[in-house]
Design a protein around this motif. Structure first.
Motif, PDB file in Angstrom:
ATOM      1  N   UNK A  99       2.135  46.169 -50.567  1.00 19.89           N
ATOM      2  CA  UNK A  99       2.948  45.171 -49.866  1.00 19.89           C
ATOM      3  C   UNK A  99       2.052  44.058 -49.343  1.00 19.89           C
ATOM      4  N   UNK A 100       2.661  42.941 -49.011  1.00 19.44           N
ATOM      5  CA  UNK A 100       1.885  41.842 -48.438  1.00 19.44           C
ATOM      6  C   UNK A 100       1.436  42.222 -47.025  1.00 19.44           C
ATOM      7  N   UNK A 101       2.394  42.751 -46.250  1.00 24.16           N
ATOM      8  CA  UNK A 101       2.121  43.136 -44.860  1.00 24.16           C
ATOM      9  C   UNK A 101       3.000  44.344 -44.531  1.00 24.16           C
ATOM     10  N   UNK A 102       2.516  45.217 -43.654  1.00 26.04           N
ATOM     11  CA  UNK A 102       3.340  46.321 -43.144  1.00 26.04           C
ATOM     12  C   UNK A 102       3.559  46.098 -41.652  1.00 26.04           C
ATOM     13  N   UNK A 103       4.824  46.233 -41.202  1.00 28.02           N
ATOM     14  CA  UNK A 103       5.121  46.169 -39.769  1.00 28.02           C
ATOM     15  C   UNK A 103       5.690  47.506 -39.336  1.00 28.02           C
ATOM     16  N   UNK A 104       5.250  47.981 -38.164  1.00 31.74           N
ATOM     17  CA  UNK A 104       5.714  49.263 -37.643  1.00 31.74           C
ATOM     18  C   UNK A 104       6.333  49.079 -36.257  1.00 31.74           C
ATOM     19  N   UNK A 105       7.553  48.583 -36.192  1.00 36.59           N
ATOM     20  CA  UNK A 105       8.201  48.392 -34.891  1.00 36.59           C
ATOM     21  C   UNK A 105       8.508  49.748 -34.248  1.00 36.59           C
ATOM     22  N   UNK A 106       8.602  49.755 -32.918  1.00 37.52           N
ATOM     23  CA  UNK A 106       8.957  51.019 -32.264  1.00 37.52           C
ATOM     24  C   UNK A 106      10.270  50.978 -31.500  1.00 37.52           C
ATOM     25  N   UNK A 107      10.951  49.828 -31.494  1.00 42.69           N
ATOM     26  CA  UNK A 107      12.264  49.764 -30.831  1.00 42.69           C
ATOM     27  C   UNK A 107      13.225  48.958 -31.708  1.00 42.69           C
ATOM     28  N   UNK A 108      14.525  49.143 -31.496  1.00 41.45           N
ATOM     29  CA  UNK A 108      15.505  48.332 -32.233  1.00 41.45           C
ATOM     30  C   UNK A 108      15.295  46.847 -31.970  1.00 41.45           C
ATOM     31  N   UNK A 109      14.904  46.497 -30.744  1.00 39.88           N
ATOM     32  CA  UNK A 109      14.693  45.082 -30.402  1.00 39.88           C
ATOM     33  C   UNK A 109      13.547  44.503 -31.224  1.00 39.88           C
ATOM     34  N   UNK A 126      12.671  45.609 -34.167  1.00 41.07           N
ATOM     35  CA  UNK A 126      13.187  45.474 -35.542  1.00 41.07           C
ATOM     36  C   UNK A 126      13.953  44.163 -35.661  1.00 41.07           C
ATOM     37  N   UNK A 127      14.794  43.883 -34.667  1.00 41.39           N
ATOM     38  CA  UNK A 127      15.563  42.631 -34.698  1.00 41.39           C
ATOM     39  C   UNK A 127      14.635  41.422 -34.746  1.00 41.39           C
ATOM     40  N   UNK A 151       7.471  42.010 -46.933  1.00 48.02           N
ATOM     41  CA  UNK A 151       7.116  42.786 -45.747  1.00 48.02           C
ATOM     42  C   UNK A 151       7.630  44.208 -45.937  1.00 48.02           C
ATOM     43  N   UNK A 152       6.773  45.187 -45.704  1.00 48.13           N
ATOM     44  CA  UNK A 152       7.233  46.561 -45.698  1.00 48.13           C
ATOM     45  C   UNK A 152       7.509  46.936 -44.241  1.00 48.13           C
ATOM     46  N   UNK A 153       8.771  47.281 -43.969  1.00 45.81           N
ATOM     47  CA  UNK A 153       9.182  47.610 -42.605  1.00 45.81           C
ATOM     48  C   UNK A 153       9.224  49.129 -42.487  1.00 45.81           C
ATOM     49  N   UNK A 154       8.202  49.688 -41.857  1.00 43.49           N
ATOM     50  CA  UNK A 154       8.168  51.149 -41.702  1.00 43.49           C
ATOM     51  C   UNK A 154       8.868  51.532 -40.408  1.00 43.49           C
ATOM     52  N   UNK A 155       9.808  52.471 -40.505  1.00 39.79           N
ATOM     53  CA  UNK A 155      10.528  52.924 -39.310  1.00 39.79           C
ATOM     54  C   UNK A 155       9.899  54.195 -38.745  1.00 39.79           C
ATOM     55  N   UNK A 156       8.674  54.486 -39.203  1.00 39.92           N
ATOM     56  CA  UNK A 156       8.042  55.759 -38.866  1.00 39.92           C
ATOM     57  C   UNK A 156       7.776  55.942 -37.377  1.00 39.92           C
ATOM     58  N   UNK A 157       7.623  54.840 -36.658  1.00 35.18           N
ATOM     59  CA  UNK A 157       7.338  54.979 -35.218  1.00 35.18           C
ATOM     60  C   UNK A 157       8.597  55.245 -34.407  1.00 35.18           C
ATOM     61  N   UNK A 169      19.642  47.894 -49.168  1.00 31.66           N
ATOM     62  CA  UNK A 169      19.963  46.544 -49.633  1.00 31.66           C
ATOM     63  C   UNK A 169      20.916  45.790 -48.718  1.00 31.66           C
ATOM     64  N   UNK A 170      21.542  46.502 -47.757  1.00 34.50           N
ATOM     65  CA  UNK A 170      22.565  45.832 -46.949  1.00 34.50           C
ATOM     66  C   UNK A 170      22.130  45.576 -45.508  1.00 34.50           C
ATOM     67  N   UNK A 171      21.426  46.510 -44.903  1.00 32.98           N
ATOM     68  CA  UNK A 171      20.985  46.357 -43.513  1.00 32.98           C
ATOM     69  C   UNK A 171      19.962  47.448 -43.230  1.00 32.98           C
ATOM     70  N   UNK A 172      19.344  47.377 -42.044  1.00 27.48           N
ATOM     71  CA  UNK A 172      18.329  48.359 -41.657  1.00 27.48           C
ATOM     72  C   UNK A 172      18.908  49.256 -40.565  1.00 27.48           C
ATOM     73  N   UNK A 173      18.851  50.555 -40.765  1.00 28.68           N
ATOM     74  CA  UNK A 173      19.365  51.500 -39.768  1.00 28.68           C
ATOM     75  C   UNK A 173      18.349  51.619 -38.626  1.00 28.68           C
ATOM     76  N   UNK A 174      18.810  51.402 -37.393  1.00 25.06           N
ATOM     77  CA  UNK A 174      17.901  51.581 -36.255  1.00 25.06           C
ATOM     78  C   UNK A 174      18.317  52.743 -35.357  1.00 25.06           C
ATOM     79  N   UNK A 175      19.492  53.312 -35.620  1.00 23.07           N
ATOM     80  CA  UNK A 175      19.918  54.496 -34.873  1.00 23.07           C
ATOM     81  C   UNK A 175      21.071  55.150 -35.626  1.00 23.07           C
TER      82      UNK A 175
END
Lengths: 360, 495
Positions: free
Chosen positions: B52-62, B64-65, B98-104, B212-218
Motif C-alpha cells: 500500500x502507499x500508506x497504512x493508517x491505524x485509527x483507534x476510534x470511530x472519530x 476513522x471519520x 490508503x490501507x485502513x487497518x481496523x486492528x486497533x 466497497x460500500x462503507x467502513x464498519x466501526x461498530x
C-alpha cells in the motif's frame, strides 16, 4: 393458471419509465393498506404465478410473485415443511411477492428469523424495465451485493419482485403451548430470561393478562421444557397463534390508532398504554393517539402507524390511512442514502413512489 | 504481483497523505516506510501481493471519520482491513491507496446478557465474542474456521459463515446493528437494537459488500444460548453418491443438523495422515453429522440419524462416546486444509456452492477435469448447505502449473454456476473470482451492482477494482493471469 408474465410486466415498466408514469404494484391487495397511498397506474402482478421449483431435500422453494401464499404453504405442508417465519396473510388472496415486499413475519420471528432471513434469491424488474436475477437457490452465496434481501421490506419501491427463492424448513415434530398468568412487566423479564436458556421456545406473547409460550421439537424435549416452564397447556393453540399472526385476536378489534413498536426485547413496559406484547418482547402493539416516534426511538427501536382510528385492516385493501407519516422518520443522512439507493434502482421514481416515505 | 518502485505522482500523493494523517493520528499509527508496509501487502490469499502507499491505524470511530474525510478530500482510494485472513484478496492494498487497518479497534464495548447482544468494535476477533459471552451461557453463532484470528468487521464485509450455518445462519442473520463510516466520513447507523429497522434493509446490503460500500466501526451482534448438548456421528461410504443421498434423507426426515460435513477419499487420507483421527482411509467419503439442542432432542435425533445413515448404505457408523472423541472426529475435518497442504508444495482452495442433489455429478466432473489438467483435487464439502471446497494440489515451481491451476479452478467455478450454484459460498469475490462474476451475472446485473455502489461511493474510492468487474473487464475475461493462491496462516484451521 400458472403463467410467466415476466416479459409483459417488464415491458409495462419500461414503457412507464419512458413516460414517467408512476406504477402502483399490486397482486392480492391484502397489504395495500400497509404503507402510504400510492398514486399511479396499477401494475397487477397477480397473474404472474406458479411454483417453479421445489426440492424438499434442498430446503428451497422458488415461486413467482403472484403465487398465493396458501398454495405455497399447502405444497410445503405436503412434504412436511413450512415457512418458518410464519408470514401473516391478512386475507386469502395474499401472495408471495407481497409478503416478501412487506417483510412481514409472524410470532416465530425472534426464534426462527424474519422473512428477509429466508430470502435466498430474487428475480426482479428494476425501474429501467430490466429483468435481473440476484442471489440464487443455494444457502450460501456471497457473489455480488445482496440485492435480494434489500427487496424484502422495500415494498416495491426498488423493484417489481418477479420470483423469490426461499429457504424452507421441516415442520417441528410436535408443538405445545403453555399459558402462565403474569403481568406485562413480569412477562418481559420472563421472555428474556427464557431466551437466554437453551429451551425449545418458538413463540412468546402477552395479551395483557397472561403469557402464552410455544414449544416446538421432539415430544421428549417438550415434556422436559414444560417441567422447567410450568403453566397450563393451551387447547387449540394453533388457532390462538393464527389469531396473533393474522390480528384476528380480540386485542386488535380496538377502534383507536394502532401502532406497531419494534423495540429491544428487554425494554420496560409503558404502564399507561394498552398493549399486546409479541416476539418475546421485541414487538409490541399499542393503541395511542399521539404518534410514539420519540418514545420508540429513545428506547432504541421504531414505530409504525399500523392503522388510524376506526379503520381495521381489511382484505379488500383501501386508500391507506390518509395523511401523516406511517413509518418512523429517518435521520437526514440516512434518508439521503435511501434516496440515492432508490435512484440507483429506479432512476425515474416510478415504482410505488411515496409508499414508504414521500421522498422515495 | 509485487510492485517495484513508485511513480513520482504516487510519491507526491504519499507526502500529502502522510502529512494529513500525522495531523489526525499519533505517529505510530501512520506507516509509510516499506519495511512497515510489508505486513500489509496481502491477506490470506498471499499470491496476490502489493504494497500500500500508506497504512493508517485509527483507534476510534472519530479517527476513522477524520481519516476518511482526509482521503476523500485528497481523492485517495481506501482499502479497509481487519485481521487479513480473507481468502479472496479482498484486502489486497492499492499502490496509490490508503490501507485502513481496523486492528486497533478491538474493544468489546458491551455484553448485554438480558437482551442477548454484544456491542463490539470491528477489530474484535470472532471467537473473542463467544469467549466474552460464555459466562452468561451465550455465544456468537457464526464460526468461520479462522475464528481465532478473523475479526467481526471482516466477517461483516464477507458475510462469513462457518460449519453451523445451515442451522444458525450466516453473519447477515446474526448482526443487529452496524455503525458505519461512509466514504465522505459521515457516520450512519444501519439496523437497530430491535429486530428490525425502518426503511431499506441497508444492514443486509452492507453485509457481504466486501468493503466497497462503507467502513464498519461498530457492530452489535445477537448472542444465542449455548446448546445443552452436542453429539456427532461419523459415517463411512464406499460410494460418494450414497453419502450425498444420506444428507438428503436426514433433511427429508425433518432433522436440521448443526453441522453436516463431507470429505472425499483424498481429503480423508490427507487428514488421517496429518492428525490421526482414526478415519476410515479406504472410504470413498465420510460424513460428519453434528446434532445439538436439548438433551432429549439430541438423544432422539442421534438414534434416527444413525438409522438413516445405515439405511443409506453406510459401511460404518460411529457415534462419539464422549467430548474427547467428538473433538477427535472434528479434528480431522478442521485440519483438512493444512492436511491437504502437506501433500503438495502448494494448494489452491475453491469455494463454490451447488444444489446438493447435483453433488455426485459435480464430483465426477471435477475428477474428469482433474485428470485432464493432471492436477489432483481433494474435496471438502459443507454438505448441509451445498458449499464445496475443492482443493487443487500443485507445485508453483513447475513452469506453467500455476496457470493450469487457475484455469482448472475457473472451470470448477463455472461448473458450479452451470448446475445452478454460485462461484463463492463464503470466501467472497475479492480479486480472486472477479472474472467468474462475468459468468454468474449478466451485464445488466453487473451494471446494477455498479449503480448501487455509486449510491454509496460515487467516485469509486472504496476498495476499487474488487468484487464487481467492469463490463470492460468481462470483455477481456481470460486475458489476465495472476499467481494462484497460497494460503497465509497455513496453521489456522479453515473450511
Amino acid at each position: 393458471m400458472d403463467q410467466d408474465l415476466s416479459r409483459q410486466l417488464a415491458e409495462r415498466v419500461h414503457t412507464a419509465q419512458a413516460a414517467g408514469m408512476p406504477l402502483r404494484i399490486a397482486a392480492g391487495n391484502t397489504k395495500a393498506w400497509l404503507g402510504r397511498p400510492v398514486e399511479g397506474e396499477t401494475l397487477d402482478v397477480a397473474g404472474h404465478r406458479g411454483i417453479v421449483g421445489y426440492e424438499p431435500t434442498e430446503l428451497v422453494l422458488t415461486a413467482r410473485a403472484g403465487t398465493p401464499l396458501s398454495e405455497i404453504e399447502a405444497a410445503l405442508a405436503e412434504a412436511g415443511q413450512c415457512l418458518a417465519f410464519e408470514p401473516p396473510h391478512f386475507g386469502d388472496a395474499a401472495t408471495l411477492g407481497g409478503s416478501v415486499a412487506c417483510n412481514l413475519s409472524g410470532p416465530a420471528r425472534p426464534y426462527a428469523g424474519a422473512c428477509r432471513d429466508f430470502v435466498l434469491g430474487t428475480r426482479i424488474i428494476n425501474g429501467r424495465g430490466e429483468v435481473l436475477r440476484f442471489g440464487g437457490e443455494v444457502m450460501k452465496n456471497v457473489a455480488g451485493y445482496d440485492l435480494s434481501r434489500l427487496m424484502a421490506g422495500a415494498q416495491g419501491t426498488l423493484g417489481v419482485i418477479l420470483e423469490v427463492s426461499l429457504k424452507v424448513l421441516p415442520r417441528p415434530a410436535a408443538e405445545q403451548t403453555l399459558a402462565l398468568e403474569m403481568d406485562a412487566a413480569a412477562a418481559i423479564r420472563q421472555f428474556n430470561a427464557w431466551a437466554a436458556r437453551p429451551l425449545p421456545i418458538t413463540a412468546a406473547c402477552h395479551d395483557g393478562e397472561r403469557v402464552r409460550v410455544r414449544l416446538s421439537g421432539a415430544e421428549a424435549a417438550l415434556r422436559a421444557a414444560r417441567r422447567k416452564l410450568g403453566g397450563e397447556v393451551v387447547a387449540d393453540a394453533e388457532a390462538f397463534w393464527r389469531s396473533v399472526r393474522e390480528q384476528s385476536h380480540a386485542f386488535f378489534n380496538g377502534s383507536g390508532a394502532l401502532w406497531r413498536l419494534s423495540l429491544p426485547p428487554a425494554t420496560p413496559v409503558d404502564p399507561i398504554l394498552l398493549q399486546f406484547i409479541d416476539w418475546g418482547g421485541a414487538q409490541r402493539w399499542v393503541y395511542s393517539e399521539p404518534p410514539p416516534w420519540e418514545a420508540a426511538a429513545a428506547a432504541g427501536g421504531h414505530a409504525t402507524r399500523w392503522r388510524a382510528g376506526c379503520h381495521a385492516p381489511s382484505p379488500s385493501g383501501g386508500e391507506g390511512r390518509g395523511g401523516g407519516a406511517v413509518f418512523q422518520p429517518l435521520p437526514e443522512g440516512l434518508m439521503a442514502l435511501h434516496r440515492r439507493v432508490k435512484r440507483s434502482l429506479d432512476p425515474a421514481g416510478i415504482l410505488n413512489p411515496g409508499r414508504l416515505y414521500p421522498e422515495l | 504481483m509485487s510492485e517495484s518502485g513508485t511513480s513520482p505522482a504516487v510519491h507526491a500523493r504519499r507526502s500529502d497523505l502522510v502529512r494529513g494523517l500525522l495531523a489526525l493520528l499519533p505517529a505510530e499509527s501512520v506507516l509509510h516506510e516499506p519495511e512497515d508496509l510489508r505486513p500489509y501487502e496481502c491477506d490470506g490469499l498471499s499470491a496476490y501481493r502489493r504494497l500500500p502507499m500508506v497504512v493508517a491505524l485509527p483507534s476510534t470511530p472519530e479517527q476513522v471519520q477524520a481519516v476518511m474525510r482526509l482521503a476523500h478530500r485528497l481523492r485517495v482510494p481506501v482499502v479497509a482491513r481487519g485481521a487479513g485472513t480473507g481468502l479472496s484478496g479482498g484486502a489486497l492494498p492499492l499502490e496509490d491507496g490508503l490501507l485502513l487497518s481496523l486492528a486497533k479497534m478491538k474493544s468489546i464495548l458491551a455484553i448485554d446478557p438480558v437482551a442477548r447482544t454484544a456491542r463490539v468494535q470491528p477489530g474484535v476477533r470472532n471467537l473473542a465474542i463467544s469467549e466474552a459471552a460464555r459466562p452468561h451461557g451465550l455465544y456468537y453463532a457464526p464460526d468461520p474456521s479462522s475464528q481465532i484470528a478473523c475479526t467481526i468487521g471482516g466477517n461483516v464485509a464477507e458475510n462469513s459463515g462457518g460449519v453451523h450455518c445451515l442451522k444458525y445462519g450466516l453473519t447477515v442473520h446474526n448482526v443487529l446493528k452496524l455503525e458505519v463510516v461512509t466514504v465522505e466520513g459521515e457516520r450512519l447507523t444501519l439496523g437497530a437494537d430491535a429486530l428490525d429497522a425502518p426503511g431499506y434493509d441497508l444492514l443486509a446490503l452492507m453485509t457481504g459488500s466486501e468493503g466497497l460500500l462503507a467502513v464498519v466501526v461498530e457492530a452489535t451482534v445477537r448472542l444465542l444460548p449455548t446448546p445443552e448438548r452436542a453429539q456427532v456421528l461419523l459415517a463411512a461410504y464406499d460410494d460418494v453418491a450414497c453419502a450425498g443421498a444420506a444428507v438428503g434423507a436426514i433433511i427429508a426426515a425433518g432433522i436440521i443438523p448443526a453441522g453436516l460435513e463431507m470429505m472425499d477419499n483424498p481429503a480423508i487420507r490427507a487428514a488421517e495422515a496429518f492428525v490421526h483421527a482414526d478415519y476410515p482411509v479406504e472410504a470413498a467419503a465420510i460424513l460428519l453429522c453434528e446434532l445439538d439442542g436439548t438433551n432429549e432432542e439430541v438423544s432422539e435425533q442421534v438414534m434416527r440419524v444413525r438409522e438413516l445413515l445405515l439405511q443409506s448404505g453406510a459401511t460404518e457408523v460411529r457415534t462419539a462416546r464422549d467430548e474427547a472423541e467428538r473433538a477427535l472426529f472434528w479434528k480431522g475435518r478442521k485440519a483438512a486444509f493444512p492436511a491437504v497442504g502437506r501433500l503438495s508444495p502448494d494448494y489452491y482452495c475453491m469455494d463454490g456452492t451447488i444444489p446438493r442433489r447435483r453433488l455426485p455429478e459435480v464430483l465426477e466432473r471435477i475428477e474428469a477435469l482433474s485428470k485432464a489438467y493432471g492436477l489432483p483435487v481433494a474435496n471438502v464439502f459443507h454438505a448441509g448447505d451445498g458449499n464445496l471446497h475443492p482443493l487443487i494440489l500443485y507445485d508453483a515451481n513447475r513452469p506453467g502449473e500455476l496457470e493450469r491451476t487457475e484455469e482448472l479452478g475457473g472451470r470448477i467455478l463455472e461448473l458450479c454456476v452451470e448446475v445452478g450454484g454460485t462461484i463463492t459460498g463464503e470466501h467472497g469475490v475479492g480479486m480472486e473470482k472477479i472474472n467468474q462474476m462475468c459468468v454468474q451475472f449478466r451485464p445488466a446485473e453487473l451494471e446494477q451492482f455498479h449503480a448501487v455502489k455509486a449510491a454509496f461511493d460515487p467516485e469509486g474510492l472504496l476498495n476499487p477494482g474488487k468484487a464487481v468487474p467492469t463490463l470492460h473487464r468481462c470483455a477481456e475475461f481470460g486475458a489476465m493471469h495472476v499467481h494462484g493462491g497460497q494460503l497465509k496462516f497455513p496453521d489456522i484451521p479453515r473450511f
